[in-house]
Design a protein around this motif. Sequence first.
Motif, PDB file in Angstrom:
ATOM      1  N   TYR A   7      -1.626   0.220 -10.009  1.00 33.72           N
ATOM      2  CA  TYR A   7      -2.252   0.621  -8.761  1.00 33.72           C
ATOM      3  C   TYR A   7      -3.747   0.816  -8.943  1.00 33.72           C
ATOM      4  CZ  TYR A   7      -1.890   5.516 -10.416  1.00 33.72           C
ATOM      5  OH  TYR A   7      -1.976   6.686 -11.128  1.00 33.72           O
ATOM      6  N   SER A   8      -4.455   0.651  -7.833  1.00 33.52           N
ATOM      7  CA  SER A   8      -5.905   0.821  -7.805  1.00 33.52           C
ATOM      8  C   SER A   8      -6.297   1.585  -6.558  1.00 33.52           C
ATOM      9  CB  SER A   8      -6.613  -0.544  -7.773  1.00 33.52           C
ATOM     10  OG  SER A   8      -6.377  -1.261  -8.949  1.00 33.52           O
ATOM     11  N   TYR A   9      -7.303   2.431  -6.724  1.00 29.60           N
ATOM     12  CA  TYR A   9      -7.914   3.144  -5.616  1.00 29.60           C
ATOM     13  C   TYR A   9      -9.282   3.594  -6.083  1.00 29.60           C
ATOM     14  CZ  TYR A   9      -9.051   6.822  -2.276  1.00 29.60           C
ATOM     15  OH  TYR A   9      -9.691   7.599  -1.347  1.00 29.60           O
ATOM     16  N   GLY A  10     -10.306   3.215  -5.364  1.00 31.59           N
ATOM     17  CA  GLY A  10     -11.664   3.580  -5.768  1.00 31.59           C
ATOM     18  C   GLY A  10     -11.939   3.072  -7.174  1.00 31.59           C
ATOM     19  N   THR A  11     -12.278   3.984  -8.075  1.00 33.66           N
ATOM     20  CA  THR A  11     -12.550   3.588  -9.460  1.00 33.66           C
ATOM     21  C   THR A  11     -11.348   3.799 -10.377  1.00 33.66           C
ATOM     22  OG1 THR A  11     -13.443   5.778  -9.964  1.00 33.66           O
ATOM     23  CG2 THR A  11     -15.014   4.088  -9.231  1.00 33.66           C
ATOM     24  N   ALA A  12     -10.204   4.202  -9.821  1.00 32.53           N
ATOM     25  CA  ALA A  12      -9.000   4.422 -10.632  1.00 32.53           C
ATOM     26  C   ALA A  12      -8.159   3.151 -10.683  1.00 32.53           C
ATOM     27  CB  ALA A  12      -8.169   5.556 -10.051  1.00 32.53           C
ATOM     28  N   ASN A  29       0.829  -1.199   0.000  1.00 37.79           N
ATOM     29  CA  ASN A  29       0.000   0.000   0.000  1.00 37.79           C
ATOM     30  C   ASN A  29       0.862   1.247   0.000  1.00 37.79           C
ATOM     31  OD1 ASN A  29      -1.757  -2.096   1.716  1.00 37.79           O
ATOM     32  ND2 ASN A  29      -3.052  -0.733   0.518  1.00 37.79           N
ATOM     33  N   MET A  30       0.511   2.185  -0.882  1.00 37.68           N
ATOM     34  CA  MET A  30       1.099   3.529  -0.874  1.00 37.68           C
ATOM     35  C   MET A  30      -0.061   4.450  -0.532  1.00 37.68           C
ATOM     36  SD  MET A  30       3.556   3.647  -4.196  1.00 37.68           S
ATOM     37  CE  MET A  30       5.279   3.470  -3.881  1.00 37.68           C
ATOM     38  N   GLY A  31      -0.184   4.751   0.745  1.00 42.49           N
ATOM     39  CA  GLY A  31      -1.356   5.497   1.181  1.00 42.49           C
ATOM     40  C   GLY A  31      -2.588   4.672   0.878  1.00 42.49           C
ATOM     41  N   PRO A  32      -3.604   5.274   0.257  1.00 46.16           N
ATOM     42  CA  PRO A  32      -4.829   4.514  -0.031  1.00 46.16           C
ATOM     43  C   PRO A  32      -4.722   3.625  -1.278  1.00 46.16           C
ATOM     44  CG  PRO A  32      -5.070   6.744  -0.829  1.00 46.16           C
ATOM     45  CD  PRO A  32      -3.728   6.682  -0.110  1.00 46.16           C
ATOM     46  N   TYR A  33      -3.602   3.703  -1.994  1.00 47.85           N
ATOM     47  CA  TYR A  33      -3.448   2.953  -3.240  1.00 47.85           C
ATOM     48  C   TYR A  33      -2.921   1.557  -2.962  1.00 47.85           C
ATOM     49  CZ  TYR A  33      -4.033   7.466  -5.418  1.00 47.85           C
ATOM     50  OH  TYR A  33      -4.538   8.672  -5.804  1.00 47.85           O
ATOM     51  N   LEU A  34      -3.547   0.574  -3.561  1.00 43.14           N
ATOM     52  CA  LEU A  34      -3.041  -0.787  -3.535  1.00 43.14           C
ATOM     53  C   LEU A  34      -2.158  -0.925  -4.765  1.00 43.14           C
ATOM     54  CD1 LEU A  34      -2.980  -3.509  -2.151  1.00 43.14           C
ATOM     55  CD2 LEU A  34      -5.074  -4.124  -3.375  1.00 43.14           C
ATOM     56  N   VAL A  35      -0.865  -1.144  -4.539  1.00 44.35           N
ATOM     57  CA  VAL A  35       0.150  -1.094  -5.581  1.00 44.35           C
ATOM     58  C   VAL A  35       0.751  -2.473  -5.794  1.00 44.35           C
ATOM     59  CG1 VAL A  35       2.426  -0.150  -6.137  1.00 44.35           C
ATOM     60  CG2 VAL A  35       0.728   1.287  -5.029  1.00 44.35           C
ATOM     61  N   LYS A  93      -2.488 -12.641  -4.840  1.00 44.23           N
ATOM     62  CA  LYS A  93      -3.577 -12.787  -3.860  1.00 44.23           C
ATOM     63  C   LYS A  93      -3.843 -11.489  -3.104  1.00 44.23           C
ATOM     64  CE  LYS A  93      -3.224 -17.718  -3.348  1.00 44.23           C
ATOM     65  NZ  LYS A  93      -2.906 -18.858  -2.529  1.00 44.23           N
ATOM     66  N   ASN A  94      -2.845 -10.629  -2.987  1.00 45.16           N
ATOM     67  CA  ASN A  94      -3.026  -9.360  -2.286  1.00 45.16           C
ATOM     68  C   ASN A  94      -3.241  -8.187  -3.231  1.00 45.16           C
ATOM     69  OD1 ASN A  94      -2.753 -10.242   0.454  1.00 45.16           O
ATOM     70  ND2 ASN A  94      -0.610 -10.655  -0.020  1.00 45.16           N
ATOM     71  N   ALA A  95      -3.063  -8.409  -4.517  1.00 51.24           N
ATOM     72  CA  ALA A  95      -3.237  -7.352  -5.519  1.00 51.24           C
ATOM     73  C   ALA A  95      -4.712  -7.027  -5.703  1.00 51.24           C
ATOM     74  CB  ALA A  95      -2.633  -7.802  -6.849  1.00 51.24           C
ATOM     75  N   SER A  96      -4.979  -5.829  -6.206  1.00 48.63           N
ATOM     76  CA  SER A  96      -6.365  -5.497  -6.550  1.00 48.63           C
ATOM     77  C   SER A  96      -6.814  -6.423  -7.678  1.00 48.63           C
ATOM     78  CB  SER A  96      -6.467  -4.041  -7.012  1.00 48.63           C
ATOM     79  OG  SER A  96      -5.863  -3.892  -8.287  1.00 48.63           O
ATOM     80  N   LYS A  97      -8.099  -6.539  -7.849  1.00 44.62           N
ATOM     81  CA  LYS A  97      -8.632  -7.394  -8.910  1.00 44.62           C
ATOM     82  C   LYS A  97      -8.116  -6.930 -10.277  1.00 44.62           C
ATOM     83  CE  LYS A  97     -12.833  -9.161 -10.890  1.00 44.62           C
ATOM     84  NZ  LYS A  97     -13.646 -10.244 -10.577  1.00 44.62           N
ATOM     85  N   TYR A  98      -8.117  -5.626 -10.492  1.00 43.19           N
ATOM     86  CA  TYR A  98      -7.623  -5.089 -11.758  1.00 43.19           C
ATOM     87  C   TYR A  98      -6.157  -5.447 -11.982  1.00 43.19           C
ATOM     88  CZ  TYR A  98      -5.800  -1.870 -15.221  1.00 43.19           C
ATOM     89  OH  TYR A  98      -5.163  -1.332 -16.298  1.00 43.19           O
ATOM     90  N   CYS A  99      -5.312  -5.168 -10.979  1.00 43.55           N
ATOM     91  CA  CYS A  99      -3.877  -5.419 -11.137  1.00 43.55           C
ATOM     92  C   CYS A  99      -3.584  -6.909 -11.252  1.00 43.55           C
ATOM     93  CB  CYS A  99      -3.108  -4.787  -9.983  1.00 43.55           C
ATOM     94  SG  CYS A  99      -3.141  -2.973 -10.017  1.00 43.55           S
ATOM     95  N   ALA A 100      -4.289  -7.733 -10.523  1.00 42.24           N
ATOM     96  CA  ALA A 100      -4.090  -9.172 -10.635  1.00 42.24           C
ATOM     97  C   ALA A 100      -4.334  -9.619 -12.076  1.00 42.24           C
ATOM     98  CB  ALA A 100      -5.009  -9.928  -9.680  1.00 42.24           C
ATOM     99  N   GLY A 101      -5.384  -9.124 -12.680  1.00 37.19           N
ATOM    100  CA  GLY A 101      -5.690  -9.475 -14.063  1.00 37.19           C
ATOM    101  C   GLY A 101      -4.691  -8.883 -15.050  1.00 37.19           C
ATOM    102  N   ALA A 102      -4.299  -7.634 -14.815  1.00 38.01           N
ATOM    103  CA  ALA A 102      -3.394  -6.945 -15.738  1.00 38.01           C
ATOM    104  C   ALA A 102      -1.975  -7.520 -15.681  1.00 38.01           C
ATOM    105  CB  ALA A 102      -3.365  -5.449 -15.415  1.00 38.01           C
TER     106      ALA A 102
END
Length: 139
Positions: free
Chosen positions: A70-75, A50-56, A127-136
């Motif tokens: 990275y993912s945060y909210g809808t970004a 995590n970098m602040g609220p971002y899951l990196v 397993k700890n990545a955001s759904k988007y980043c895991a796929g990407a």
Amino acid sequence: MKVLKHSLVAGFVIALAGCQSPMSDMMNNNFVAITPEPVPEGLAGSWTGNMGPYLVSMKWQSNGHGLFCYSYGTADVLQKVKFSEGTIQIQDGTKLILKEQKPESITVYAPYAAGKDTVLYTDPDYKNASKYCAGALNT
């Protein structure tokens, strides 16, 4: 929508930088001219934190090329990265310094005002990545 996306990216940059903006690095972006170096032994692979609220999440190849997500909210953002002289050069012109490396974690530092250390943990299965980043990154 484009303005919202740029605002979210700017927010991420500010989160990386604290009070001082990394605009100089972004405006003088030399990402294309950087020749990557092989990453230190043990760095090739996937890391999440995590970098602040971002899951990196980062994915490194041994040749010094990688991806930064990275993912945060809808970004959800995916960028290329290069490793050179102990520095992680991000395609938007910003950078992170590889400060420490252990078998289970790496510590990176944003060299901007109020920058702080961020610990990323090995995450080979995303397993700890955001759904988007895991796929990407899982390609």
